[in-house]
Design a protein around this motif. Structure first.
Motif, PDB file in Angstrom:
ATOM      1  N   ASN A  34      50.702  51.795 -22.888  1.00 25.92           N
ATOM      2  CA  ASN A  34      51.626  50.651 -22.860  1.00 25.92           C
ATOM      3  C   ASN A  34      50.910  49.314 -22.707  1.00 25.92           C
ATOM      4  O   ASN A  34      51.554  48.264 -22.728  1.00 25.92           O
ATOM      5  CB  ASN A  34      52.638  50.819 -21.722  1.00 25.92           C
ATOM      6  CG  ASN A  34      53.557  52.008 -21.966  1.00 25.92           C
ATOM      7  OD1 ASN A  34      53.852  52.338 -23.106  1.00 25.92           O
ATOM      8  ND2 ASN A  34      53.997  52.646 -20.897  1.00 25.92           N
ATOM      9  N   ALA A  35      49.592  49.337 -22.528  1.00 26.83           N
ATOM     10  CA  ALA A  35      48.857  48.088 -22.318  1.00 26.83           C
ATOM     11  C   ALA A  35      48.805  47.291 -23.618  1.00 26.83           C
ATOM     12  O   ALA A  35      48.690  47.853 -24.708  1.00 26.83           O
ATOM     13  CB  ALA A  35      47.446  48.389 -21.824  1.00 26.83           C
ATOM     14  N   GLU A  36      48.893  45.990 -23.509  1.00 28.34           N
ATOM     15  CA  GLU A  36      48.847  45.100 -24.655  1.00 28.34           C
ATOM     16  C   GLU A  36      47.436  44.563 -24.864  1.00 28.34           C
ATOM     17  O   GLU A  36      46.656  44.440 -23.925  1.00 28.34           O
ATOM     18  CB  GLU A  36      49.818  43.935 -24.463  1.00 28.34           C
ATOM     19  CG  GLU A  36      51.269  44.351 -24.408  1.00 28.34           C
ATOM     20  CD  GLU A  36      52.197  43.159 -24.275  1.00 28.34           C
ATOM     21  OE1 GLU A  36      51.663  42.030 -24.132  1.00 28.34           O
ATOM     22  OE2 GLU A  36      53.420  43.340 -24.311  1.00 28.34           O
ATOM     23  N   CYS A  37      47.149  44.236 -26.120  1.00 30.35           N
ATOM     24  CA  CYS A  37      45.855  43.652 -26.456  1.00 30.35           C
ATOM     25  C   CYS A  37      45.929  42.139 -26.239  1.00 30.35           C
ATOM     26  O   CYS A  37      46.865  41.481 -26.691  1.00 30.35           O
ATOM     27  CB  CYS A  37      45.502  43.971 -27.906  1.00 30.35           C
ATOM     28  SG  CYS A  37      43.912  43.315 -28.448  1.00 30.35           S
ATOM     29  N   THR A  38      44.944  41.604 -25.553  1.00 27.96           N
ATOM     30  CA  THR A  38      44.880  40.157 -25.286  1.00 27.96           C
ATOM     31  C   THR A  38      43.527  39.612 -25.702  1.00 27.96           C
ATOM     32  O   THR A  38      42.526  40.325 -25.677  1.00 27.96           O
ATOM     33  CB  THR A  38      45.118  39.866 -23.795  1.00 27.96           C
ATOM     34  OG1 THR A  38      44.104  40.530 -23.012  1.00 27.96           O
ATOM     35  CG2 THR A  38      46.486  40.350 -23.348  1.00 27.96           C
ATOM     36  N   ILE A  54      42.122  45.497 -23.902  1.00 28.89           N
ATOM     37  CA  ILE A  54      43.354  46.250 -23.678  1.00 28.89           C
ATOM     38  C   ILE A  54      43.315  46.766 -22.236  1.00 28.89           C
ATOM     39  O   ILE A  54      44.069  46.350 -21.386  1.00 28.89           O
ATOM     40  CB  ILE A  54      43.519  47.402 -24.676  1.00 28.89           C
ATOM     41  CG1 ILE A  54      43.635  46.841 -26.101  1.00 28.89           C
ATOM     42  CG2 ILE A  54      44.752  48.247 -24.355  1.00 28.89           C
ATOM     43  CD1 ILE A  54      43.769  47.893 -27.162  1.00 28.89           C
ATOM     44  N   CYS A  83      42.634  40.810 -31.703  1.00 32.43           N
ATOM     45  CA  CYS A  83      43.705  41.814 -31.704  1.00 32.43           C
ATOM     46  C   CYS A  83      44.315  41.868 -33.104  1.00 32.43           C
ATOM     47  O   CYS A  83      44.732  40.843 -33.641  1.00 32.43           O
ATOM     48  CB  CYS A  83      44.789  41.465 -30.684  1.00 32.43           C
ATOM     49  SG  CYS A  83      44.204  41.420 -28.969  1.00 32.43           S
ATOM     50  N   ASP A  87      48.097  45.774 -32.677  1.00 33.29           N
ATOM     51  CA  ASP A  87      47.836  45.544 -31.253  1.00 33.29           C
ATOM     52  C   ASP A  87      46.645  46.370 -30.773  1.00 33.29           C
ATOM     53  O   ASP A  87      46.630  46.885 -29.650  1.00 33.29           O
ATOM     54  CB  ASP A  87      49.081  45.865 -30.410  1.00 33.29           C
ATOM     55  CG  ASP A  87      49.122  45.012 -29.139  1.00 33.29           C
ATOM     56  OD1 ASP A  87      48.573  43.895 -29.157  1.00 33.29           O
ATOM     57  OD2 ASP A  87      49.691  45.469 -28.140  1.00 33.29           O
ATOM     58  N   GLN A  88      45.639  46.486 -31.644  1.00 35.41           N
ATOM     59  CA  GLN A  88      44.396  47.175 -31.304  1.00 35.41           C
ATOM     60  C   GLN A  88      43.231  46.197 -31.453  1.00 35.41           C
ATOM     61  O   GLN A  88      43.328  45.196 -32.165  1.00 35.41           O
ATOM     62  CB  GLN A  88      44.173  48.391 -32.221  1.00 35.41           C
ATOM     63  CG  GLN A  88      45.261  49.444 -32.130  1.00 35.41           C
ATOM     64  CD  GLN A  88      45.334  50.103 -30.775  1.00 35.41           C
ATOM     65  OE1 GLN A  88      44.310  50.419 -30.167  1.00 35.41           O
ATOM     66  NE2 GLN A  88      46.549  50.318 -30.285  1.00 35.41           N
TER      67      GLN A  88
END
Length: 248
Positions: A34-38, A54, A83, A87-88
């Motif tokens: 569930n972690a988002e890429c920043t 991530i 990213c 979202d990778q």
């Protein structure tokens, strides 16, 4: 005191160490999923050093060459992390000079006209959509080609050469009709009338040719009959014709 120890043992018997470790691993995996890429530099920003993460992070670095990714403090090439649309974490290696800078220094492109114009915050234009670049660009339903995909209704399909999802199996169990068979049937239906028309034309041409040949024969016979001289009548007349034939 004995009652407290007994409660501790009972709690430990309900949740053994292996089970607790398994639960921790599940929670950790769920958190990672569930972690988002920043990205601290906002994406593909060559004029600023960024940190993309991530769970763990990747920072922008200068490298020796596009193929030999040896970290350098100063070099011509920048390895820029960002990213992607899925979202990778992804990266690209670019030559700073080609983007209007002088060089790569400490994880960012510096100097040149690009830095002067952008004030150290240079963002390249977004790449054009390209089927096969492993990114689902606007107007595409899947990427790469020949990969299993799903449509909006959850039906299973296969990604075609235009990066569109062709449905092969529907949720109700029915299969998508094959377009090739429909095309073949249509072509056969279109060919049959054409063949019949050709045959009819050939038959008409043959009949016309036979009629013309018969007319020619009738005309020839008629002309021959007109030019045919009647045989002379009488004995002396035939002798005279025979004598005239000797001197002609």
């Amino acid at each position: 005191m004995k009652l407290l120890n007994a409660n501790k043992k009972g709690f430990a018997s309900l949740f053994p160490k292996k089970t607790t470790l398994f639960l921790v691993l599940i929670l950790l995996l769920v958190g990672i999923a569930n972690a988002e890429c920043t990205d601290t530099d906002g994406g593909r920003n060559y004029g600023e050093k960024g940190d993309t993460k991530i769970v763990s992070g990747k920072e922008d670095i200068c490298v020796l060459s596009p193929s030999a990714e040896v970290r350098q403090d100063i070099s011509p090439y920048l390895k820029e992390y960002y990213c992607d649309n899925n979202d990778q974490i992804d990266y690209e290696i670019i030559e700073c000079i080609r983007e209007g800078f002088e060089k790569c220094e400490m994880g960012k492109c510096v100097g040149g006209e690009a830095e002067a114009k952008s004030g150290g915050n240079y963002t390249p234009p977004p790449p054009e959509p390209s089927c096969g670049n492993m990114i689902v660009d606007p107007g595409e339903e899947c990427d790469p080609m020949n990969k299993m995909c799903f449509d909006d209704d959850g039906n299973i399909g296969l990604c075609n050469e235009n990066c569109l999802c062709e449905v092969k199996i529907r949720l109700d169990g029915s299969e998508e009709p094959e377009e090739e068979n429909e095309t073949e049937d249509t072509e056969i239906e279109e060919v049959e009338p054409v063949e019949k028309e050709v045959e009819e034309q050939e038959e008409e041409e043959i009949e016309d040719a036979e009629e013309k040949e018969e007319e020619k024969q009738e005309i020839t016979v008629t002309i021959a009959e007109k030019h045919k001289k009647p045989a002379p009548k009488g004995f002396f007349a035939r002798i005279w014709v025979w004598i005239a034939g000797l001197f002609s």
